[in-house]
Design a protein around this motif. Structure first.
Motif, PDB file in Angstrom:
ATOM      1  N   ARG A 142       0.729  -1.319   0.026  1.00  0.00           N
ATOM      2  CA  ARG A 142      -0.101  -0.075   0.109  1.00  0.00           C
ATOM      3  C   ARG A 142       0.921   1.260  -0.128  1.00  0.00           C
ATOM      4  O   ARG A 142       0.401   2.228  -0.423  1.00  0.00           O
ATOM      5  N   ASP A 143       1.935   1.216   0.506  1.00  0.00           N
ATOM      6  CA  ASP A 143       3.028   2.290   0.587  1.00  0.00           C
ATOM      7  C   ASP A 143       3.950   2.036  -0.585  1.00  0.00           C
ATOM      8  O   ASP A 143       4.704   1.199  -0.558  1.00  0.00           O
ATOM      9  N   ARG A 144       4.241   3.306  -0.972  1.00  0.00           N
ATOM     10  CA  ARG A 144       5.208   3.069  -2.193  1.00  0.00           C
ATOM     11  C   ARG A 144       6.585   2.929  -1.629  1.00  0.00           C
ATOM     12  O   ARG A 144       7.644   2.113  -2.009  1.00  0.00           O
ATOM     13  N   SER A 203       7.690   1.376   1.501  1.00  0.00           N
ATOM     14  CA  SER A 203       7.741  -0.173   1.782  1.00  0.00           C
ATOM     15  C   SER A 203       7.637  -0.975   0.668  1.00  0.00           C
ATOM     16  O   SER A 203       8.354  -2.127   0.957  1.00  0.00           O
TER      17      SER A 203
END
Length: 612
Positions: free
Chosen positions: A272-274, A276
């Motif tokens: 969901r997070d670029r 991570s």
């Protein structure tokens, strides 16, 4: 007046059969009405697709799939990697239904497009979070089968119903405190214990006493304590290895599937997070999943999917500046560990795959360098650490300097195959390819000679230390730890030669098309067999990690005694539960019977294989 178009309500959480046929699924569990009616297997499992949605046109899809990337190309920006994850509903899992493939991760279509955007399709993040914090199902699945009596392996007690105190004391203190998942589910603590004390040692060729800082044991386990995606995948891998090494029924599939379900759900959160999504956590999880699928040996397509996912992460990371610190290039360096791990899978996979070898080493044939290999070799050349492992890498079992040459062998194989396809009936190889092949061979032989000199110097120093300690002690016997160190360090000298000679065999047979009967080929393959017979213990971690080399030599040898030796060696691996060895032996026997090369033999047997 035109009739209003009827609005179609789509099924977002339907089974894969209904999605494939584009029909509405009633989403009944464990099998929907359509699958019951057609007597089809109903599959609600998670499908993880690295790289975006495929073209509908199969021709374009194949072209897109095999398009190579060059090391000279501009690094992909952080927002150009697309991960598409299909719907997943963890609430549908039933611990009483082990036949449900709840944790499978696969990719029916693979696409690498440098111009796509970051996109993530999730189902219900809140429901996924609830699943991850509820351990009742994990406990229920473990309790369904958990035996009351302990099991033993390698003289190391493996607790089954251990108390929390016992499990914690059996795990190195540097990786505690334990995460909640391990504290809540006792059997998972047993799996971690097995990983630390047994499984991690079977993933490297270096003997335990020589490789105390094995990163599979140290770095990966420490990361698992902090990152659930790594922990659950590591536990699933440990459970699979435990089943193979101890008992084929030691851990049923539905327990492993539950762990993989958690891995998939955690991966959704990461993606969901670029930031991570291209982190060490994402890369380590992808590599673990890749190795799990290769070891599982049921669907190598899944293994290759995760290799491509790992490559995309590395490509996106190449836009970031590389920071250097006191641990850079050492066994404590996480990035150095993960990059070596990926490059090993990528290059050895390209040489050992019977099918779809173009899924590995996605680089143009005419490039002079491969960025991941360059990163590893540059980190390895940092010489201010005086690390004795610089000569022969203990993680891989051979000198890092061999990596660019092994990669070059793969590219030359592809060149030769393409030339022969374009010039059917030709019996000669272009002089340019021959020249490149001979340059690679000479370079590898030179590296091997240098490594032998370095290893001999190291052994001489160990002998001096041994004599010094012996003279200073009232006990006139040689210190056993130094004697053992010399013997075990010598094993790496042999694995280094074995991998070097294996690369040259592929160069002779697959690039230069030298016949199997040639003394050049037979001298190398029988030399590998003699080293294995005299110095590498059967069923040892070194034996397992050299399976690609022994398979290569076994397929090519014409010596009946050597054929018998390789057959017995592979039969012992099969007795351990090594499915890759079983497939490898089938291919080997066909090579002996028909005189086919091993790629043709695997094709005739309709066997896919990748030996890592």
């Amino acid at each position: 007046m035109t009739e209003a178009k009827k609005k179609i309500k789509r099924s977002r959480n339907g089974c894969h059969n209904c999605k494939r046929l584009k029909i509405k699924c009633d989403e009944l569990k464990p099998s929907c009405s359509y699958c019951v009616k057609t007597a089809s297997k109903c599959d609600y499992s998670l499908k993880l697709t690295w790289g975006g949605r495929p073209y509908k046109d199969s021709t374009k899809r194949r072209q897109q799939h095999v398009t190579p990337t060059t090391a000279a190309s501009t690094p992909a920006p952080l927002d150009t990697v697309q991960f598409v994850v299909q719907s997943f509903d963890p609430s549908t899992h039933d611990p009483q239904s082990p036949q449900t493939t709840t944790g499978s991760i696969s990719s029916p279509h693979i696409q690498e497009d440098p111009n796509v955007h970051f996109d993530l399709h999730t189902n219900d993040p809140e429901k996924q979070d609830n699943f991850l914090t509820n351990y009742e199902e994990d406990i229920a699945r473990a309790e369904l089968y958990m035996p009351e009596t302990p099991s033993y392996f390698a003289r190391d007690y493996q607790p089954i119903r251990s108390s929390q105190e016992t499990a914690v004391y059996s795990i190195p203190p540097q990786i505690t405190p334990l995460p909640t998942l391990l504290l809540e589910v006792p059997f998972y603590r047993d799996l971690l214990h097995f990983w630390v004390n047994v499984a991690s040692h079977h993933l490297v060729p270096a003997p335990v006493k020589v490789y105390q800082d094995n990163p599979f044991k140290m770095i990966l386990t420490q990361m698992a304590m902090e990152y659930p995606s790594i922990l659950t995948t590591l536990l699933a891998f440990s459970a699979k290895l435990r089943s193979v090494l101890i008992d084929s029924n030691d851990t049923p599939e539905f327990v492993i599937e539950q762990l993989l379900t958690r891995s998939c759900t955690e991966m959704l959160k990461i993606l969901r997070d670029r930031t991570s999504a291209i982190s060490n956590v994402a890369l380590a999880t992808s590599l673990l999943l890749s190795c799990f699928e290769a070891f599982n040996c049921k669907d190598f397509g899944k293994h290759r999917t995760h290799v491509i996912g790992a490559r995309q992460i590395i490509k996106a990371r190449s836009a970031l500046p590389m920071s250097r610190g006191p641990d850079t290039g050492t066994e404590r360096d996480i990035t150095f560990f993960l990059m070596r791990w990926f490059v090993y899978i990528d290059i050895i996979g390209s040489l050992s795959s019977a099918r779809n070898s173009d899924n590995y080493l996605l680089v143009a044939d005419d490039v002079t360098s491969y960025e991941p290999v360059e990163s590893v070799t540059s980190l390895n050349e940092i010489d201010d650490h005086h690390d004795p492992k610089r000569a022969i890498d203990h993680l891989m079992g051979f000198d890092v300097k061999f990596l660019p040459h092994l990669a070059k062998i793969t590219l030359l194989i592809r060149k030769t195959e393409r030339y022969l396809q374009e010039a059917p009936g030709s019996t000669s190889i272009p002089i340019s390819i021959v020249q490149e092949a001979l340059e690679v061979k000479d370079a590898m032989v030179g590296i091997l000679a240098q490594d032998d000199d370095v290893m001999l110097e190291a052994h001489e120093q160990m002998e001096k230390d041994k004599r010094k300690r012996k003279n200073s002690s009232t006990n006139q016997t040689s210190p056993p730890e130094i004697v053992s160190m010399i013997q075990e360090n010598t094993i790496l000298r042999y694995t280094n030669r074995i991998f070097c000679d294996t690369g040259i065999i592929h160069l002779y047979r697959r690039v230069l098309k030298i016949p199997r009967t040639s003394p050049l080929v037979q001298e190398l393959v029988n030399g590998i067999g003699k080293l294995a017979k005299d110095h590498i213990e059967s069923q040892s971690p070194t034996d397992v990690c050299c399976i690609f080399c022994f398979f290569t030599a076994g397929c090519e040898t014409l010596n009946q005694d050597m054929r018998q030796f390789f057959q017995q060696r592979f039969e012992k691996l099969i007795a351990m539960g090594n499915t890759s060895a079983k497939r490898g032996l089938e291919i080997m026997k066909r090579c002996w019977e028909t005189d086919e090369d091993w790629i043709s033999a695997a094709k005739q047997l309709d066997l896919d294989i990748t030996l890592l």
